[in-house]
Scaffold this active site. Structure first.
Site, short mmCIF file in Angstrom:
data_model
loop_
_atom_site.label_atom_id
_atom_site.label_comp_id
_atom_site.label_asym_id
_atom_site.label_seq_id
_atom_site.Cartn_x
_atom_site.Cartn_y
_atom_site.Cartn_z
N LYS A 400 0.56 -1.70 -0.19
CA LYS A 400 -0.31 0.03 -0.01
C LYS A 400 0.81 1.89 -0.26
O LYS A 400 0.56 2.37 -0.17
CB LYS A 400 -1.00 0.10 1.32
CG LYS A 400 -1.52 1.44 1.37
CD LYS A 400 -3.35 0.75 1.80
CE LYS A 400 -2.56 0.84 3.57
NZ LYS A 400 -2.36 2.11 4.13
N ASP A 401 2.18 1.27 0.94
CA ASP A 401 2.72 2.64 0.49
C ASP A 401 3.66 2.46 -0.67
O ASP A 401 3.54 4.12 -0.75
CB ASP A 401 4.42 2.07 1.55
CG ASP A 401 5.28 3.16 1.86
OD1 ASP A 401 4.66 4.04 1.86
OD2 ASP A 401 6.39 2.95 1.54
#
Length: 764
Positions: A400-401
Site C-alpha cells: 500500500k505504501d
C-alpha cells in the site's frame, strides 16, 4: 441400497433447504471471541486429525527412500499459532479481558479434543504385559485411585490392576477432565474450586505418562501397537500442546512509546517520546541491566496505557504455553524491541515471549538490516535470545505504501541483508512472512511463493500467515488440509535442497531502477494526486465496506485520515470489487516503459530475468493472473454511475494506464494473451465471467441508488409469475428493517460484495 440412497438424498435436501432459509448476511460485527471460535472450528474439523495423517505420510516417504525410522513424535514438523484475540494493532475491541478469554477457551477446546480420544486409546491398550517401570506406576495409581467417577461414558468404574495401560491412561483421562473443567470455570466465573495440581499445567506433564506407555510397549515387543493410535496421540500432543494454538500478541510500537513516556514523565526524567533513538536505547538497557522496579501502583494511567499494561499482566497471569510471539507492528528501531522486553519484565512475565519486530513500510524495510544489526551488537540482547531471532516482514502495508513491484523487490533485498547480518552474529534467523490472501497483499500460490524467496533465507524453517478466506481454501476440508501441509513441507525442503539462483548484477541494477520509477509513479497518484481520494471513494464501495461485518477490526487505524490510515484489507477489497486491481499493477507499466525507452535492448534482459529468475517470474505471473481477472470496462461502468463529471477524465487516464501496463507485461512474458500458459485457470475464469459481471452491474446500480436516493430505476417485468406474490413483501427485506436506505438496497449491496469476492477469490 435403494432405501439408503433415498435417506441420503433426503438428508441433502433438508440441508439445502436449511441453508436456503438461513440469512446470508451477518447482521452484527463479530467479536474477537467469535473470530477465535470460527478459526478454532478448522482445528476441530480438519487440522486435528489431518496432522497425524500427514505425519504418517512423511513416515512412508522416509521408508520409501530407505530410512526405516519414523519421524520422532517430539519433533513436530508443523506448529500452529494464532493472533485471533491477540492482535490489538488498531483494534480497540481486543482488550486484556478478550485475550484472557480466548486463551482459556483454546485450552478448554484442546482438553476436550484430547478427552474425546482418550477412551478410544484405553480400549486399544488392553494388554497385561508391560515393563517394570510402568507396572510400578500403575500399581501406585491403582492403590491411590478414588471412588468411581460417574461422569465418564466408558471405564467409569475402577480399572482392574491387570490392565496397567488402562490404569495409566485412566489417570490421564481424569486430569484431562479436570483441566477442561477448570478452564471452563475460569472462563465463565473467573474462579475454580478445582485445584491446579489436579490438572495438567504443562505439556511435559501430559507427555510423560504417554511416553511411559510407548516405551513399555516397545520394550515388550508391541512396537506395532505403540506406532498405532498412541503414536498419533503423542504427535497431536507435541503439535498442539495444552493450548491448541499459541496466541501471538501484536501491538503497534507507538503504544509502547506512550506507556514508557508516561513512566519517564511520572519519574521526572523527561519525555521518552521526545528522546533520540540513542538516548532511548541507553535508558532501556540501563533499566534492563538493573533490578529496581520501574513504576508502582501510583503511576497515572490513561485508558490507552492501562490497556497496554493490562495485556502484559495477562501474559503474566496465564500459563506460559498459551503464548507464542510478541509482534511489534510498525517497528522501526532497536528501541521498539527493547521497550517490549522491559515492559515484560516490569509486569512480571515469568517466561518472556520472544519479541518479533514487524517491518512494514518501504523505508522501514530498507532500515531493517541496520536496526537488527544494532540489536545483535548489544550483549544483553544476545544473551536474551540464545542464538535465535524471528523477524516479520509485512506484505500488505509495504504494498500500500509503494506498490506491489517496489514492495516485493525491497522485501527480497531486506531478507538477503537480514540473513547476512544474522550469519555475521551467529544467529539463526526465522523469517515470518505476513502474507494476505490477495496478490496486492503478498498472496499467491504457496509453493511458488516459497520457491521464489532469496537463497539461504529458508533454513528448513519459515513462518507464514494464512488469513481470511485463504483459511477456508487451505483447511476447509481434510483433503485440502493434507494438500496444504504437503505444499508447505515440500516447498521448504525444495528451497533448501535446490535453492533458487541469485540474481545477476545487471538484473539487480535493472530492478533497482525499475523500483524507483514504480514507487514514484505509484505515490504520485495515490498520495500526491489531489483528486485521487475523492475518486477512490466515489468509484469503489470503500465507504460501504464496513457494512459487511466480516471482522472485528475497524477498517482504519485512525478514524480520521486518508489512504495512509486505511487498512490494507479494505484498500485491496475496494479495488477488487470493481475489478480494477489498481494497487497491484500501478507503477509497473511506468517502470517497464522507462527501462525500454532508456535502452531498447533492456527488453531482452527482462525476458531473460523472466525465464531464469524465479522471483521475477512469479511476480509477473501473479500480475498476469490479476489482469486476467480484471476488466477496465466494468470499472468504467462504476465511473459512469458514481463518479463526478470533473473526475471522469481521471478515471479514463487510469484505465489507459491499465491497458498499457497489460500490453507491456505480455511483451516481457512473451505471451500473446493473458494466462496463455495456464489454460486451466483461464477456462475457470471464463466460466465465472458472466456471473461476476452481472453482480458488478447490480452492485454499481445499487451503490448509485444508495448514494443518490433521487435516482430511479425502471423495474423490469418478472421472468415468471410463479416467482411473484405481490400481496407479500419480500422476506429478505423484512430481515433488515432498520436499514437507513430504501428496502432491500443494503442487503443487495452486501450480497453482491460477497458474490464478487467469491468469484474473484482475491478479496483482500
Amino acid at each position: 441400497m435403494l432405501a439408503y440412497g433415498k435417506v441420503k438424498g433426503y438428508v441433502r435436501y433438508v440441508q439445502i433447504q436449511a441453508a436456503f432459509r438461513t440469512d446470508e448476511i451477518r447482521r452484527t460485527p463479530p467479536t474477537p471471541q467469535d473470530e477465535m471460535r470460527a478459526g478454532m472450528s478448522y482445528f476441530h474439523e480438519t487440522i486435528w486429525k489431518g496432522v497425524p495423517k500427514f505425519l504418517r505420510r512423511i513416515d512412508t516417504a522416509l521408508k520409501n527412500i530407505g530410512i526405516n525410522e519414523r519421524l520422532p513424535y517430539n519433533a513436530p514438523l508443523i506448529q500452529f499459532s494464532s493472533w485471533m484475540g491477540g492482535d490489538r494493532d488498531g483494534n480497540p475491541r481486543v482488550t486484556p479481558e478478550v485475550t484472557r478469554d480466548v486463551c482459556l477457551l483454546a485450552r478448554m477446546m484442546a482438553a476436550n479434543l484430547y478427552f474425546s480420544q482418550i477412551e478410544d486409546l484405553m480400549f486399544e491398550l488392553s494388554m497385561w504385559r508391560c515393563s517394570d517401570e510402568l507396572r510400578i506406576r500403575a500399581d501406585e495409581l491403582h492403590r491411590s485411585s478414588k471412588r468411581a467417577a460417574k461422569h465418564y461414558i466408558e471405564f467409569w468404574k475402577q480399572v482392574p490392576p491387570n490392565e496397567p495401560y488402562r490404569v495409566i491412561l485412566g489417570d490421564v483421562r481424569d486430569k484431562l477432565y479436570y483441566t477442561r473443567e477448570r478452564s471452563r470455570h475460569l472462563l465463565t466465573t473467573g474462579i475454580s474450586e478445582i485445584p491446579e495440581d489436579a490438572t495438567f499445567t504443562n505439556v511435559e506433564q501430559f507427555l510423560e505418562p504417554l511416553e511411559l506407555c510407548y516405551r513399555s510397549l516397545c520394550a515388550c515387543g508391541d512396537k506395532p501397537i505403540a506406532d498405532g493410535s498412541l503414536l498419533d496421540f503423542l504427535r497431536q500432543v507435541s503439535t498442539f500442546g495444552l493450548a491448541l494454538v499459541k496466541l501471538d500478541i501484536r501491538q503497534e510500537s507507538d503504544r509502547h512509546t506512550d506507556v514508557l513516556d508516561s513512566i519517564t514523565t511520572h519519574l521526572g526524567i523527561g519525555s521518552y517520546a521526545e528522546w533520540s533513538e540513542e538516548k532511548r536505547q541507553d535508558w532501556l538497557l540501563s533499566e534492563l541491566r538493573g533490578k529496581r522496579p520501574l513504576f508502582g501502583s501510583d503511576l497515572p494511567l490513561t485508558e490507552e496505557t492501562a490497556d497496554v499494561l493490562g495485556a502484559f499482566h495477562v501474559l503474566a497471569e496465564l500459563p506460559a504455553d498459551c503464548f507464542g510471539a510478541y509482534i511489534i507492528s510498525m517497528a522501526t528501531a532497536p528501541s521498539d524491541v527493547l521497550a517490549v522486553e522491559l515492559l515484560q519484565r516490569e509486569c512480571h512475565v515469568k517466561q518472556p515471549l520472544r519479541v518479533v519486530p514487524l517491518f512494514e513500510k518501504l523505508a522501514d524495510l530498507e532500515a531493517a538490516p541496520a536496526a537488527v544489526a544494532r540489536l545483535f551488537s548489544i550483549d544483553w540482547y544476545m544473551n536474551r535470545i540464545n542464538g535465535k531471532q524471528e523477524v516479520m516482514i509485512g506484505y500488505s502495508d509495504s504494498g500500500k505504501d509503494a506498490g506491489r513491484l517496489s514492495a516485493a523487490w525491497q522485501m527480497y533485498k531486506a531478507q538477503e541483508e537480514l540473513i547476512k547480518v544474522a550469519k555475521h552474529y551467529g544467529v539463526k534467523l526465522t523469517m515470518f512472512h505476513g502474507r494476505g490472501g490477495t496478490v496486492g497483499r503478498g498472496g499467491g500460490p504457496t509453493h511458488l511463493a516459497i520457491l521464489s524467496q532469496p537463497p539461504d533465507t529458508i533454513h528448513g524453517s519459515l513462518r507464514v500467515t494464512v488469513q481470511g478466506e485463504v483459511i477456508e481454501h487451505s483447511f476447509g476440508e481434510e483433503h485440502l488440509c493434507f494438500r496444504t501441509l504437503q505444499r508447505y513441507t515440500a516447498a521448504t525442503l525444495e528451497h533448501g535442497m535446490h535453492p533458487p539462483i541469485s540474481p545477476k548484477p545487471e538484473w539487480r541494477a535493472l530492478m533497482d531502477e525499475m523500483a524507483v520509477v514504480a514507487t514514484k509513479e505509484y505515490r504520485s497518484i495515490v498520495f500526491q494526486e489531489p483528486r485521487f481520494v475523492e475518486y477512490f471513494r466515489s468509484a469503489t464501495p470503500e465507504t460501504e465496506y464496513g457494512r459487511m461485518n466480516i471482522g472485528s477490526r475497524p477498517s482504519k487505524r485512525k478514524p480520521s485520515g486518508g489512504i495512509e490510515s486505511l487498512r490494507a484489507i479494505p484498500w485491496i477489497f475496494a479495488w477488487t470489487q470493481t475489478r480494477f486491481h489498481l494497487p497491484v499493477w500501478l507503477g509497473f507499466g511506468a517502470a517497464i516503459k522507462h527501462i525500454m525507452q532508456k535502452d531498447i535492448r533492456n527488453i531482452h534482459t527482462l525476458k531473460e530475468m523472466y525465464n531464469e529468475w524465479p522471483f521475477f517470474r512469479v511476480t509477473l505471473d501473479l500480475l498476469e493472473m490479476v489482469f486476467a481477472k480484471g476488466d477496465p470496462g466494468i470499472a468504467a461502468v462504476y465511473d459512469k454511475l458514481l463518479v463526478a463529471e470533473d473526475l471522469q477524465s481521471f478515471g479514463e487516464q487510469l484505465r489507459k494506464n491499465y491497458e498499457e501496463t497489460k500490453e507491456l507485461l505480455l511483451q516481457v512474458a512473451g505471451h500473446k494473451d493473458v494466462l496463455e500458459g495456464d489454460p486451466y485457470l483461464k477456462q475457470r475464469l471464463r466460466l465465472r465471467e458472466s456471473y461476476i459481471t452481472t453482480l458488478n452491474v447490480c452492485q454499481a446500480y445499487t451503490l448509485k441508488r444508495i448514494r443518490d436516493p433521487a435516482f430511479q430505476v425502471s423495474p423490469q417485468p418478472a421472468l415468471s409469475k410463479e416467482f411473484v406474490d405481490e400481496s407479500q413483501p419480500a422476506e429478505l427485506v423484512q430481515l433488515n428493517p432498520e436499514s437507513e436506505y430504501a428496502p432491500g438496497l443494503e442487503d443487495t449491496l452486501i450480497l453482491t460484495m460477497k458474490g464478487i469476492a467469491a468469484g474473484m477469490q482475491n478479496t483482500g
